[in-house]
Design a protein around this motif. Structure first.
Motif, mmCIF file in Angstrom:
data_model
loop_
_atom_site.group_PDB
_atom_site.id
_atom_site.type_symbol
_atom_site.label_atom_id
_atom_site.label_comp_id
_atom_site.label_asym_id
_atom_site.label_seq_id
_atom_site.Cartn_x
_atom_site.Cartn_y
_atom_site.Cartn_z
ATOM 1 N N SER A 164 0.836 -1.196 0.000
ATOM 2 C CA SER A 164 0.000 0.000 0.000
ATOM 3 C C SER A 164 0.867 1.240 0.000
ATOM 4 C CB SER A 164 -0.905 -0.005 1.234
ATOM 5 O OG SER A 164 -1.565 1.235 1.366
ATOM 6 N N ALA A 165 0.342 2.299 -0.623
ATOM 7 C CA ALA A 165 1.063 3.568 -0.618
ATOM 8 C C ALA A 165 1.108 4.169 0.780
ATOM 9 C CB ALA A 165 0.402 4.541 -1.590
ATOM 10 N N ALA A 166 0.146 3.806 1.627
ATOM 11 C CA ALA A 166 0.100 4.325 2.997
ATOM 12 C C ALA A 166 0.678 3.286 3.942
ATOM 13 C CB ALA A 166 -1.346 4.648 3.389
ATOM 14 N N VAL A 202 -9.218 -1.727 -7.029
ATOM 15 C CA VAL A 202 -10.553 -1.648 -6.441
ATOM 16 C C VAL A 202 -10.391 -1.121 -5.022
ATOM 17 C CG1 VAL A 202 -10.521 -4.073 -5.710
ATOM 18 C CG2 VAL A 202 -12.695 -2.880 -5.884
ATOM 19 N N THR A 203 -11.261 -0.214 -4.635
ATOM 20 C CA THR A 203 -11.205 0.379 -3.302
ATOM 21 C C THR A 203 -12.201 -0.319 -2.386
ATOM 22 O OG1 THR A 203 -10.555 2.540 -4.180
ATOM 23 C CG2 THR A 203 -11.512 2.509 -1.978
ATOM 24 N N ALA A 207 -3.788 -8.288 2.194
ATOM 25 C CA ALA A 207 -3.408 -6.885 1.996
ATOM 26 C C ALA A 207 -3.852 -6.031 3.181
ATOM 27 C CB ALA A 207 -4.019 -6.362 0.696
ATOM 28 N N ILE A 208 -5.002 -6.337 3.741
ATOM 29 C CA ILE A 208 -5.479 -5.614 4.927
ATOM 30 C C ILE A 208 -4.525 -5.862 6.094
ATOM 31 C CG2 ILE A 208 -7.340 -5.484 6.630
ATOM 32 C CD1 ILE A 208 -9.291 -6.099 4.302
ATOM 33 N N ILE A 224 -8.958 0.958 1.523
ATOM 34 C CA ILE A 224 -7.728 0.333 1.051
ATOM 35 C C ILE A 224 -7.891 0.051 -0.436
ATOM 36 C CG2 ILE A 224 -8.582 -1.944 1.769
ATOM 37 C CD1 ILE A 224 -5.691 -2.838 2.096
ATOM 38 N N ASP A 225 -6.855 0.327 -1.215
ATOM 39 C CA ASP A 225 -6.839 0.044 -2.649
ATOM 40 C C ASP A 225 -6.067 -1.243 -2.895
ATOM 41 O OD1 ASP A 225 -6.341 3.541 -3.422
ATOM 42 O OD2 ASP A 225 -8.195 2.424 -3.138
#
Length: 490
Positions: free
Chosen positions: A38-40, A76-77, A198-199, A62-63
């Protein structure tokens, strides 16, 4: 709140062309974390929008890649929600809740059932998310939400089967052609499991504890297969034994329906409110099943259309209603009327359900998990297998097989064994109607236990049963399972 799809670069056209290419199924039983970051560094939690949001609930997004084999393509967000641990000093980590459906929004469940998570919030951040197969469907084109069939027909031969499958396949292809995101090709439980990982990465947790209910047990199981070392603990509530495949699902499902039928018959014998009170309910039902098998009945609804009812339709919708006390009076009335020639209740049920089940978007969320039999020969073998197990309800699973007969894309999440090593023991929860299937799943993991609620219902954790939630909360916090054979009284 809803999920949205979007491009992340000026090269969206090239990315779109890549995403629209069907990828081969990924058999990643030994997969490591996805090649994505993730970018964040952490979620940007903020006040949740809307009225009536439970106190303390925070939201974020989250993307994730639409296609996990192309992490640089379309995204997808997904919506996230969090109840932070009440005592940060005693916090043990995060529990990720995995909603059912497929298509249920975990964020909306948080809003509706916030009280069910009070115990967990003492020691954990409790995290909800809306899977890509929930609100993400709203971003698909109208053709993906348009029913392919007014009625699911029970085919009498291979030609009828193939003709119906062709109509469904055409609808799926139209949906794919209209879908500019590629999402409809990647709404399977394996993709959902990768989103869960990813989460975890975004949360910065080494491991996750999982609380999955109903259909959510299937992506949770896929996650456990892909990332066993990332599972700290797992609770599955009222779910299916997808790793066992359709034959195992039929064996267990039919025994559960038969048990529900026995309770239904006993209720009719003892309650004058039953429209069949004083009659031999089994004989009435078996006569109906045999009559509609030999002589299908045409039913027309002015609103929904026309269907040719067979014994399969009676078994599907009668079996579903028999296990739950709330559905018994209406079902008894429907059977009583059907015995006199009025099968409108069964016809309306079949027509109404076809509206939702034959939408290409709904097929995309369910068919890649291979819960039904594949192809006409598989359909016939499965039907015979089920009817040998149960003459009264065998063949009810044909509905799933028929709906997915037009799914020609790869089966992304086929039934496969769970890893023997690396997974912790799992806790199963289930009522009279679904503890057996849940138990079949958790027995695949050594040392696991299922607690049965000795009464009706579905998803006992959300129902707020203190005995069931107490066992789940203690296990998640202390990693100690209750003794085998534990039962919570009704």
């Amino acid at each position: 709140m809803r999920s949205t799809t979007k491009s992340r670069s000026a090269a969206a056209g090239a990315a779109l062309a890549a995403v629209l290419t069907v990828s081969p199924p990924v058999h990643a039983d030994t997969a490591s974390s996805p090649a994505w970051h993730s970018a964040a560094s952490s979620p940007a939690w903020h006040a949740c929008p809307g009225d009536g949001v439970p106190q303390g609930m925070r939201c974020a997004t989250i993307d994730v890649p639409v296609d996990w084999s192309r992490p640089g393509g379309m995204k997808v967000t997904l919506d996230l929600a969090r109840f932070p641990a009440a005592d940060p000093a005693r916090r043990l980590g995060s529990v990720l809740t995995v909603p059912g459906g497929p298509g249920q929004s975990g964020v909306e469940v948080f809003e509706q059932f916030s009280g069910s998570f009070t115990g967990l919030r003492e020691r954990f951040d409790v995290i909800a998310y809306s899977p890509r197969n929930s609100e993400a469907r709203r971003d698909l084109p109208p053709s993906c939400s348009r029913p392919a069939l007014a009625a699911v027909t029970d085919p009498r031969d291979g030609a009828e089967y193939r003709a119906q499958a062709a109509v469904l396949a055409t609808a799926v292809e139209r949906c794919r052609a209209d879908d500019g995101t590629g999402l409809v090709e990647h709404m399977d439980s394996l993709s959902v499991a990768r989103d869960m990982e990813a989460i975890r990465v975004l949360l910065g947790e080494d491991t996750l504890s999982l609380l999955a209910w109903s259909y959510g047990g299937i992506p949770a199981t896929a996650y456990a297969r892909l990332y066993p070392e990332r599972v700290r603990a797992m609770v599955v509530d009222g779910t299916l034994d997808q790793p066992g495949g359709p034959y195992a699902l039929d064996r267990r499902g039919l025994s559960t329906v038969e048990a529900g039928f026995t309770r239904f018959v006993a209720w009719c014998a003892g309650d004058e409110k039953c429209a069949l009170h004083g009659r031999d309910v089994r004989s009435v039902w078996r006569r109906l099943v045999e009559d509609t098998r030999r002589h299908p009945v045409v039913h027309t609804s002015p609103e929904l259309g026309t269907i040719k009812l067979t014994d399969m339709h009676l078994k599907v919708f009668g079996g579903a209603a028999m296990s739950f006390p709330g559905g018994r009076p209406g079902l008894a009335d429907a059977i009583s009327k059907a015995a006199k020639g009025d099968l409108s209740w069964f016809g309306d049920q079949a027509l109404h359900n076809a509206q939702g089940w034959t939408m290409p978007g709904a097929m995309a969320a369910r068919c890649p998990d291979a819960l039904g039999y594949q192809g006409y020969s598989g359909f016939v073998r499965g039907r015979r297998h089920a009817e040998r197990i149960s003459a009264d309800f065998g063949g009810s699973s044909s509905w799933e097989s028929l709906v997915c007969s037009g799914w020609r894309l790869p089966i992304a999440n086929p039934p496969r064994p769970l890893p023997v090593k690396g997974l912790p023991p799992v806790l199963g929860l289930g009522s009279q109607s679904d503890s057996a299937s849940t138990g079949d799943l958790v027995r695949r993991i050594p040392g696991s236990v299922t607690v049965r609620y000795d009464g009706p219902g579905h998803v006992m954790y959300l129902a707020g049963n203190r005995c069931m939630t107490g066992h789940a909360d203690r296990y998640l916090a202390e990693l100690e399972l209750p003794p085998p054979g534990t039962v919570c009284p009704a």
